[in-house]
Scaffold this active site. Structure first.
Site, PDB file in Angstrom:
ATOM      1  N   SER A 152     -19.549  56.585  50.380  1.00 59.75           N
ATOM      2  CA  SER A 152     -19.864  57.990  50.663  1.00 59.75           C
ATOM      3  C   SER A 152     -21.338  58.323  50.704  1.00 59.75           C
ATOM      4  O   SER A 152     -21.783  59.095  51.539  1.00 59.75           O
ATOM      5  CB  SER A 152     -19.198  58.892  49.620  1.00 59.75           C
ATOM      6  OG  SER A 152     -17.818  58.772  49.710  1.00 59.75           O
ATOM      7  N   THR A 153     -22.105  57.771  49.776  1.00 58.98           N
ATOM      8  CA  THR A 153     -23.509  58.186  49.682  1.00 58.98           C
ATOM      9  C   THR A 153     -24.429  56.995  49.851  1.00 58.98           C
ATOM     10  O   THR A 153     -24.026  55.844  49.697  1.00 58.98           O
ATOM     11  CB  THR A 153     -23.802  58.840  48.315  1.00 58.98           C
ATOM     12  OG1 THR A 153     -23.489  57.901  47.280  1.00 58.98           O
ATOM     13  CG2 THR A 153     -22.957  60.088  48.115  1.00 58.98           C
TER      14      THR A 153
END
Length: 198
Positions: free
Chosen positions: A10-11
């Site tokens: 996700s990041t």
């Protein structure tokens, strides 16, 4: 009949390496989406879109976890169905190969759990943000002791703008002097000029 690996983190501070290591084995092809949120629809992720156009009947797509496909239950189910319609087998670590019938029921339940978790994360973030705003208004500090919401300021915006104005310096020279990025100096400069004209 290819064995294909799909990875998603996700990041930018997360890595797909842990997923790759946990899945082990050899793969004919790998597709990944690093720094892409699970809330982004699968078809809108560049790595997954490339995977969809590459796979064909008889291929197996291997995943670290079902939530790597996404956190929206309906999108995950539609994505799984799309893969199955192409004759692709989905192999999820800890679950195994997912097929029609019972496999689809398992996917539906797990996708719903992932969706609920995404909603919980959002609720926790919203509650934390609200608590921080209230504490900041009441005490001048957030509930975690910070002086502002968001990222802490790297320098005093007014001082940076004043130094640039007084010395007639460019953004590049101001960046170098204060050790700031171009975007930060430009933002501080714009904010200071707004206050002057207000």
């Amino acid at each position: 009949m290819s064995r294909i690996l799909y990875l998603r983190a996700s990041t930018s501070d997360q890595s797909v390496e842990a997923q790759r290591h946990a899945l082990g084995g050899t793969f004919d092809r790998e597709f990944s989406d690093e720094g892409v949120s699970g809330a982004t629809l699968a078809k809108d992720r560049p790595g997954f879109a490339a995977l969809l156009s590459y796979v064909c009947e008889g291929d197996t797509v291997c995943l670290y976890a079902l939530d790597r496909l996404g956190r929206d239950a309906l999108d995950v189910q539609a994505t799984v169905r799309q893969l199955m319609d192409k004759g692709v087998v989905l192999d999820v670590r800890g679950i195994g190969p997912v097929g029609r019938g019972a496999g689809e029921i398992v996917v539906a339940v797990l996708a719903q759990i992932a969706d609920l978790e995404r909603q919980r994360i959002k609720e926790r973030c919203d509650a934390g943000r609200e608590a921080a705003k209230e504490a900041l208004k009441a005490t001048g500090r957030t509930h975690r002791g910070k002086e502002s919401l968001g990222r802490p300021m790297k320098a005093n915006a007014q001082e940076v703008a004043a130094w640039r104005r007084e010395n007639g310096k460019s953004i590049s020279e101001t960046m170098e002097h204060f050790g700031l990025s171009k975007a930060t100096v430009a933002r501080y400069w714009a904010a200071a000029n707004e206050q002057v004209s207000a």
